[in-house]
Design a protein around this motif. Structure first.
Motif, PDB file in Angstrom:
ATOM      1  N   GLN A   6      -2.771   8.667   1.838  1.00 29.14           N
ATOM      2  CA  GLN A   6      -2.657   7.249   2.175  1.00 29.14           C
ATOM      3  C   GLN A   6      -4.249   6.939   2.750  1.00 29.14           C
ATOM      4  N   SER A   7      -4.864   7.999   3.430  1.00 31.14           N
ATOM      5  CA  SER A   7      -6.125   7.626   3.885  1.00 31.14           C
ATOM      6  C   SER A   7      -7.149   7.395   2.617  1.00 31.14           C
TER       7      SER A   7
ATOM      8  N   MET B  20       0.877  -1.342  -0.032  1.00 27.69           N
ATOM      9  CA  MET B  20       0.000   0.055  -0.122  1.00 27.69           C
ATOM     10  C   MET B  20       1.049   1.178  -0.086  1.00 27.69           C
ATOM     11  N   GLN B  21       2.050   1.248   0.808  1.00 23.73           N
ATOM     12  CA  GLN B  21       3.015   2.387   0.868  1.00 23.73           C
ATOM     13  C   GLN B  21       3.265   2.709  -0.331  1.00 23.73           C
TER      14      GLN B  21
ATOM     15  N   ARG C 238      -6.586  -7.661  -0.101  1.00 27.08           N
ATOM     16  CA  ARG C 238      -5.799  -7.222   0.543  1.00 27.08           C
ATOM     17  C   ARG C 238      -5.108  -8.312   1.576  1.00 27.08           C
TER      18      ARG C 238
ATOM     19  N   SER D 143      -6.497   4.223   0.902  1.00 30.91           N
ATOM     20  CA  SER D 143      -7.002   3.226   1.913  1.00 30.91           C
ATOM     21  C   SER D 143      -8.573   2.903   1.726  1.00 30.91           C
ATOM     22  N   ARG D 144      -9.085   3.917   1.608  1.00 30.92           N
ATOM     23  CA  ARG D 144     -10.625   3.889   1.435  1.00 30.92           C
ATOM     24  C   ARG D 144     -11.167   3.595   0.122  1.00 30.92           C
TER      25      ARG D 144
ATOM     26  N   ALA E 287     -10.505  -0.108  -0.042  1.00 28.78           N
ATOM     27  CA  ALA E 287     -11.430  -0.919   0.816  1.00 28.78           C
ATOM     28  C   ALA E 287     -12.722  -0.981  -0.160  1.00 28.78           C
TER      29      ALA E 287
END
Length: 129
Positions: free
Chosen positions: A67-68, A56-57, A85, A71-72, A75
């Motif tokens: 990053q957030s 992810m990074q 994931r 992440s969403r 998801a």
């Protein structure tokens, strides 16, 4: 040296062009393929790398999403069955993302739409395939 007003005008022109193309991409991808522009871009970047999964990074570093926000986005893609994931075995803090078969197919379908919109608005002919 470019004058300040000319520099600002070039910046505003660039923003206008980006916003126009992004708006067309967002509508076409959402209406035709059920993907946001960020979701498509995430799939596209996952698929164009030479490995089967990415941290992810690393993905966040390559993208315009925070990053957030990434992440969403991941998801939502995972909930839709388009990515998976998994935790890194060596470093439990690390998270890998990989594309599912369904994700590969949705990307392939959406890629033609994406490239056609880019070609239409950026003045080149659409590539085959």
């Amino acid at each position: 040296m470019t004058s300040e007003p000319a520099l600002v005008e070039r910046w505003r022109s660039l923003l206008s062009s980006y916003n126009e193309v992004a708006g067309h991409l967002e509508r076409a991808l959402q209406e035709t393929h059920g993907l946001t522009m960020g979701e498509f871009e995430t799939l596209d970047r996952l698929i164009t790398v030479t490995c089967e999964k990415r941290r992810m990074q690393e993905l966040a570093a390559d993208m315009y999403l925070s990053q957030s926000a990434l992440s969403r986005t991941v998801a939502r893609l995972e909930k839709g069955g388009l990515v998976r994931r998994s935790l890194c075995e060596d470093d439990r803090r690390g998270i890998f993302v990989s594309v599912t078969e369904e994700g590969l197919q949705r990307h392939a379908d959406a890629r033609a739409t994406h490239r056609a919109i880019l070609a239409e608005h950026l003045g080149t002919s659409a590539p085959a395939g």
